[in-house]
Design a protein around this motif. Structure first.
Motif, PDB file in Angstrom:
ATOM      1  N   GLN A   1       0.845  -1.194   0.000  1.00  0.00           N
ATOM      2  CA  GLN A   1       0.000   0.000   0.000  1.00  0.00           C
ATOM      3  C   GLN A   1       0.880   1.244   0.000  1.00  0.00           C
ATOM      4  OE1 GLN A   1      -3.156   0.267   2.938  1.00  0.00           O
ATOM      5  NE2 GLN A   1      -3.127   2.518   2.873  1.00  0.00           N
TER       6      GLN A   1
ATOM      7  N   GLN B   1      -1.604   0.671  11.887  1.00  0.00           N
ATOM      8  CA  GLN B   1      -2.940   0.893  11.359  1.00  0.00           C
ATOM      9  C   GLN B   1      -3.050   0.386   9.918  1.00  0.00           C
ATOM     10  OE1 GLN B   1      -3.728   5.081  11.853  1.00  0.00           O
ATOM     11  NE2 GLN B   1      -3.760   4.965  14.088  1.00  0.00           N
TER      12      GLN B   1
ATOM     13  N   ASN C   1      -7.357  -6.983   7.228  1.00  0.00           N
ATOM     14  CA  ASN C   1      -8.811  -7.019   7.026  1.00  0.00           C
ATOM     15  C   ASN C   1      -9.155  -7.239   5.553  1.00  0.00           C
ATOM     16  OD1 ASN C   1      -9.377  -6.600   9.744  1.00  0.00           O
ATOM     17  ND2 ASN C   1      -9.443  -4.369   9.536  1.00  0.00           N
TER      18      ASN C   1
ATOM     19  N   ASP D   1      -3.012  -3.499  10.024  1.00  0.00           N
ATOM     20  CA  ASP D   1      -4.302  -4.057  10.456  1.00  0.00           C
ATOM     21  C   ASP D   1      -5.333  -3.958   9.335  1.00  0.00           C
ATOM     22  OD1 ASP D   1      -3.183  -4.595  12.907  1.00  0.00           O
ATOM     23  OD2 ASP D   1      -4.072  -2.855  13.922  1.00  0.00           O
ATOM     24  N   ASN D   2      -5.305  -2.833   8.627  1.00  0.00           N
ATOM     25  CA  ASN D   2      -6.247  -2.642   7.525  1.00  0.00           C
ATOM     26  C   ASN D   2      -5.974  -3.632   6.393  1.00  0.00           C
ATOM     27  OD1 ASN D   2      -8.452  -1.291   6.320  1.00  0.00           O
ATOM     28  ND2 ASN D   2      -7.056  -0.073   5.067  1.00  0.00           N
TER      29      ASN D   2
END
Length: 442
Positions: A334, A349, A356, A352-353
């Motif tokens: 990302q 963060q 998901n 974790d995203n």
């Protein structure tokens, strides 16, 4: 021992440039400050039997890529590559064909029939675009121009154009991306047999071959930190490595442009060059590698998501020899802003995203993991923003006689890792041209 050319930096740009020059008879000395060659392009055996790249390192444009052409035309060898499959976009809980050609446009379901009909003329316009005329035009401004000509674009078409720009430029700061640079990527890709490829055996195989070629007509020294470059009367004289002075009238700095002034005082360059060099913003982001205990997908192309924009690949679906039998490597990346990669909480963060997203794409993904690693840092040297496109970055030939540059922060065509590969070709050609001129004068 005397050398024709000294190369400072053993990343992919330094190795490619060195191999081209060595193959053409130049005596090369390549100096790398670390113990490992290849830089961000190298791959390592992270766990036993797992050959892992630093992030996603596919070869853009397959046989039309700069690195493939360098091996074929300059090195006289065929690069062993594996063409990737089609790109998929994961959105709304399903995988969709991502159309980067007329064939893909016909099969995709991200557009309805009316949108497919509307997009055909837009793609034709994109392929006819004069790249240099649009380097200073941002992607949103170009989309507005398309709407002025073709009428209001549907949201799926606008979303698609943004994702293509994010993919080509490896950045989500769409408002700053150069439409000329991203369109150039589409034009080049449209001529290639595959959008991307992967080197058989991973990047380690490419790097090892480049090292062999350089050593056939030169020398490579690792753990050799160059302290300074010696210049007299605006001409290169050599480099200082510790207490040793190594003489050469040609030096290539295959390092990030922001590091130039660590070796040469700014006073040797024009104010314009200094400003151009210091303000370059690199591509950064967070990526995660996973070793999986069983195969969870047969897809052999890039996988994209839109919100947030991510790209991912099962490299072991392209070359099963890079993993233990029956297992799988998966990498997802990302792009982020610079402030994220220096903040542990923000990295967490993002991580974790991403987890998901992965569990949505592949239910029970977490239970298939044998190992994983998370890394954050610089991926490429320059994001192709309108403020730092190819014409606004330092050229490979310096204003100092005998000094050249190579790497992914210099002013050559391309986006992502392709910049570094192209810079090697441009750098070598500039040296050959200057040598020819010098021979004619003498």
């Amino acid at each position: 021992m005397s050398f024709d050319t000294i190369i400072v930096g053993g990343g992919i740009a330094g190795l490619l440039t060195g191999a081209i020059l060595a193959k053409n008879g130049q005596k090369i000395l390549l100096l790398e400050k670390s113990s490992m060659l290849g830089g961000r392009s190298n791959s390592i055996e992270y766990k036993k039997g797992y050959i892992v790249d630093f992030g996603i390192h596919l070869i853009r444009y397959s046989t039309k890529s700069s690195i493939y052409k360098i091996f074929k035309k300059q090195l006289g060898e065929k690069l062993d590559i594996i063409n990737c499959g089609d790109i998929k976009l994961f959105q709304d809980g399903a995988f969709h064909d991502f159309p980067l050609s007329m064939r893909g446009l016909a099969s995709t379901d991200i557009f309805n029939d009316e949108e497919k009909k509307a997009f055909g003329p837009i793609l034709v316009d994109i392929l006819k675009l004069k790249v240099n005329d649009y380097l200073d035009v941002s992607v949103p401004d170009y989309i507005k121009e398309l709407e002025d000509k073709h009428g209001k674009l549907s949201q799926p078409i606008k979303d698609f154009l943004v994702v293509v720009a994010n993919l080509m430029c490896v950045s989500t700061k769409t408002e700053m991306l150069s439409s000329g640079e991203f369109v150039d990527g589409i034009k080049t890709g449209s001529k290639a047999p595959s959008g991307t490829s992967y080197p058989r055996g991973g990047w380690k195989a490419i790097i090892e071959r480049l090292i062999e070629i350089i050593k056939e007509n030169g020398e490579i020294r690792t753990k050799s930190k160059v302290d300074s470059v010696k210049i007299e009367n605006n001409e290169i004289r050599g480099v200082n490595v510790g207490s040793e002075f190594i003489e050469a009238n040609t030096v290539i700095l295959a390092i990030p442009s922001k590091s130039i002034f660590d070796l040469i005082p700014e006073s040797n360059f024009s104010p314009e060059f200094v400003k151009m060099t210091e303000n370059i913003i690199p591509t950064v982001g967070v990526f995660m590698d996973f070793g999986l205990k069983e195969k969870i997908s047969d897809h052999d192309g890039t996988i994209l998501t839109r919100k947030p924009f991510t790209m991912s690949v099962f490299a072991s679906n392209l070359d099963e020899k890079i993993v233990p039998e029956g297992e799988q490597i998966y990498t997802i990346f990302q792009p982020t802003e610079l402030d994220v990669i220096s903040d542990k909480e923000k990295i967490k963060q993002v991580k974790d995203n991403l987890m998901n997203i992965l569990n949505e794409m592949y239910p029970d993904f977490s239970n298939k993991i044998i190992w994983h690693r998370t890394s954050a840092g610089i991926v490429d040297g320059a994001v192709p923003f309108i403020t730092q496109h190819r014409n606004l970055r330092p050229k490979v030939k310096s204003e100092i006689e005998g000094l050249y540059f190579a790497g992914d922060s210099y002013g050559v065509p391309g986006t992502g890792g392709e910049i570094a590969h192209t810079s090697a070709l441009f750098c070598a050609k500039a040296i050959f041209e200057d040598r020819t001129k010098l021979e004619l004068l003498t």
